[in-house]
Scaffold this active site. Structure first.
Site, PDB file in Angstrom:
ATOM      1  N   GLN A   1      49.529  53.514 -18.671  1.00  0.00           N
ATOM      2  CA  GLN A   1      50.760  52.723 -18.633  1.00  0.00           C
ATOM      3  C   GLN A   1      51.163  52.238 -20.021  1.00  0.00           C
ATOM      4  O   GLN A   1      52.332  51.951 -20.263  1.00  0.00           O
ATOM      5  CB  GLN A   1      50.598  51.515 -17.696  1.00  0.00           C
ATOM      6  CG  GLN A   1      50.543  51.871 -16.223  1.00  0.00           C
ATOM      7  CD  GLN A   1      51.860  52.428 -15.683  1.00  0.00           C
ATOM      8  OE1 GLN A   1      52.930  52.171 -16.198  1.00  0.00           O
ATOM      9  NE2 GLN A   1      51.758  53.215 -14.625  1.00  0.00           N
TER      10      GLN A   1
ATOM     11  N   CYS B   1      50.456  54.878  -5.806  1.00  0.00           N
ATOM     12  CA  CYS B   1      49.360  55.421  -5.015  1.00  0.00           C
ATOM     13  C   CYS B   1      48.972  54.500  -3.859  1.00  0.00           C
ATOM     14  O   CYS B   1      48.410  54.946  -2.881  1.00  0.00           O
ATOM     15  CB  CYS B   1      48.141  55.648  -5.885  1.00  0.00           C
ATOM     16  SG  CYS B   1      48.555  56.397  -7.438  1.00  0.00           S
TER      17      CYS B   1
HETATM   18  N1  PLP Z   1      46.016  55.267 -14.689  1.00  0.00           N
HETATM   19  C1  PLP Z   1      47.060  54.448 -14.557  1.00  0.00           C
HETATM   20  C2  PLP Z   1      46.985  53.063 -15.097  1.00  0.00           C
HETATM   21  C3  PLP Z   1      48.216  54.879 -13.895  1.00  0.00           C
HETATM   22  O1  PLP Z   1      49.241  54.062 -13.744  1.00  0.00           O
HETATM   23  C4  PLP Z   1      48.254  56.207 -13.399  1.00  0.00           C
HETATM   24  C5  PLP Z   1      49.423  56.689 -12.637  1.00  0.00           C
HETATM   25  O2  PLP Z   1      50.103  55.934 -11.979  1.00  0.00           O
HETATM   26  C6  PLP Z   1      47.136  57.027 -13.588  1.00  0.00           C
HETATM   27  C7  PLP Z   1      46.031  56.524 -14.240  1.00  0.00           C
HETATM   28  C8  PLP Z   1      47.112  58.443 -13.101  1.00  0.00           C
HETATM   29  O3  PLP Z   1      47.917  59.269 -13.910  1.00  0.00           O
HETATM   30  P1  PLP Z   1      48.443  60.667 -13.322  1.00  0.00           P
HETATM   31  O4  PLP Z   1      49.540  60.339 -12.372  1.00  0.00           O
HETATM   32  O5  PLP Z   1      48.944  61.426 -14.525  1.00  0.00           O
HETATM   33  O6  PLP Z   1      47.301  61.334 -12.690  1.00  0.00           O
END
Ligand code: PLP
Length: 395
Positions: A184, A329
């Protein structure tokens, strides 16, 4: 149902639109310059050159060496690779990992699996009511068996920025590898790895106007980690698999664009954020979540007692506004956010959360549109809330 008066996207923490200049940079690598970077003839060399140049751009922004930049398939993969890779490589030294209680699931679910199936002990550091980890807690949690510390840089749900440089100093003094999930943070905060003092750092292109499905893991030279994908010798044997050339070009272009105008963009966006926060907090029983000042420039998050965050989202959607109740998520689940709960917010209030995250295309008119409709939505939902009506009757 009528057509909404306006379409306002306020979920940039979930994902962003790919910048037109990024699309333009990527396009030739799909069907003109489509060679395999491992091939020795011209088309292959052209693709290799594109990756080399992209790596150079990313390394420059990270303040890193080119060979410390590993291209991956997403932010989740970068987090997984850093955590499992370091944990497994250091198995003989110990089985203790330290993390925070406000990590993204890409980290926290990896921890849970390492604990359940591989016997690792995991310490989850608490946070204060703003979501901040206390570096003293980290210092106290370290043992002789600690092989990895991983702490999120900026929180995806509430935007709180953690004191990474302070914590990495503690880790370094004990010679323990320190990873930060900067997914982020990348695109708005300083991600220079020496300023942060980190050994490993994850980022993901789709959070800063690049394509979905490509990320970076920075791994400081000398960091011991076991590759999770084995096969060809791509990425210096640390991540096998034919490189996704157009997406790597897209990631590097997007990161360069983001850091080219960082201060101006952050100033403009944080002014919009503050206007949004000031306006929303005029709504009765609303509360800002996350740190009041140490927060991402684009992030505004709230709770609205007595109602469900999901119903606010549905009503906003009907008026053309895209928002989230927390991270993308978790927004489909009925579990309250583990981040809000870790911050000490009661479960019933945690269910009333709303996250509004601004981006480059948002304007003051967008903010004013939201401020114009949100109070009415909250009032309407509360009128239907038995909890609220009981409270009113008691008042
Ligand atoms: N880490 C954080 C803090 C995130 O906000 C996200 C996605 O929302 C992720 C990891 C995962 O990233 P990606 O969607 O590219 O797998």
């Amino acid at each position: 149902m009528g057509v909404p008066a306006r379409s306002v996207y306020l979920d940039h923490a979930a994902t962003t639109a790919v910048h037109p200049k990024v699309v333009e940079a990527m396009l030739p690598y799909f069907s003109e310059k489509y060679g395999n970077p491992s091939s020795l003839y011209g088309l292959g060399r052209e693709a290799r050159k594109a990756i080399d140049e992209s790596r150079e751009k990313v390394a420059e922004i990270l303040g890193a060496r080119r060979d410390e930049v590993i291209f991956t398939g997403c932010g989740t993969e970068s987090d997984n690779l850093a955590i499992r890779g370091v944990a497994f490589a250091n198995k003989s030294r110990g089985n203790h990992i330290i993390t925070s209680s406000v990590e993204h699931h890409a980290v926290s679910h990896t921890m849970a699996q390492l604990n359940k199936y591989f016997g690792y002990e995991v310490t989850y550091l608490p946070v204060d009511r703003y979501g901040v980890v206390n570096p003293d807690d980290l210092a106290r949690a370290i043992t002789d068996r600690t092989v990895l510390i991983t702490i999120i840089y900026a929180n995806n749900e509430v935007g709180t920025i953690e004191p990474i440089a302070e914590m990495s100093k503690i880790a370094r003094a004990r010679r323990i590898p320190f990873h930060t999930d900067a997914v982020q943070a990348a695109g708005s905060l300083d991600i220079n790895v020496d300023h942060l003092g980190v050994d490993l750092l994850s980022l993901s292109a789709h959070k800063f106007y690049g394509p979905k499905g490509v990320g970076v893991l920075y791994a400081r030279k000398g960091s011991a980690f076991l590759p999770m994908q084995t096969g060809g010798s791509q990425e210096r044997n640390r991540r096998a698999g034919t490189e996704n050339v157009p997406y790597i070009v897209g990631l590097a272009t997007a990161l360069t664009l983001a850091y080219g105008h960082l201060e101006d963009n952050n100033r403009r966006i944080s002014q919009l954020r503050d206007r949004l926060i000031d306006g929303v907090l005029k709504i009765p029983y609303s509360q800002l979540t996350g740190h009041p000042t140490q927060r991402l420039p684009n992030s505004a998050s709230f709770t609205f007692q007595f109602i469900e965050g999901e119903s606010i989202l549905l009503n906003l959607d009907l008026l053309g506004i895209s928002a989230s109740s927390g991270s993308a998520c978790t927004s489909a689940s009925l579990e309250p956010s583990h981040v809000l709960v870790a911050m000490g917010i009661p479960v019933e209030i945690a269910h009333s959360s709303l996250r509004l995250t601004l981006g480059r295309e948002n304007t003051q008119e967008d903010v004013d549109y939201v401020l114009g409709v949100l109070p009415g939505i909250i009032e309407k939902l509360r009128a239907m809330s038995p909890l609220y009506n009981t409270r009113l009757a008691q008042a």
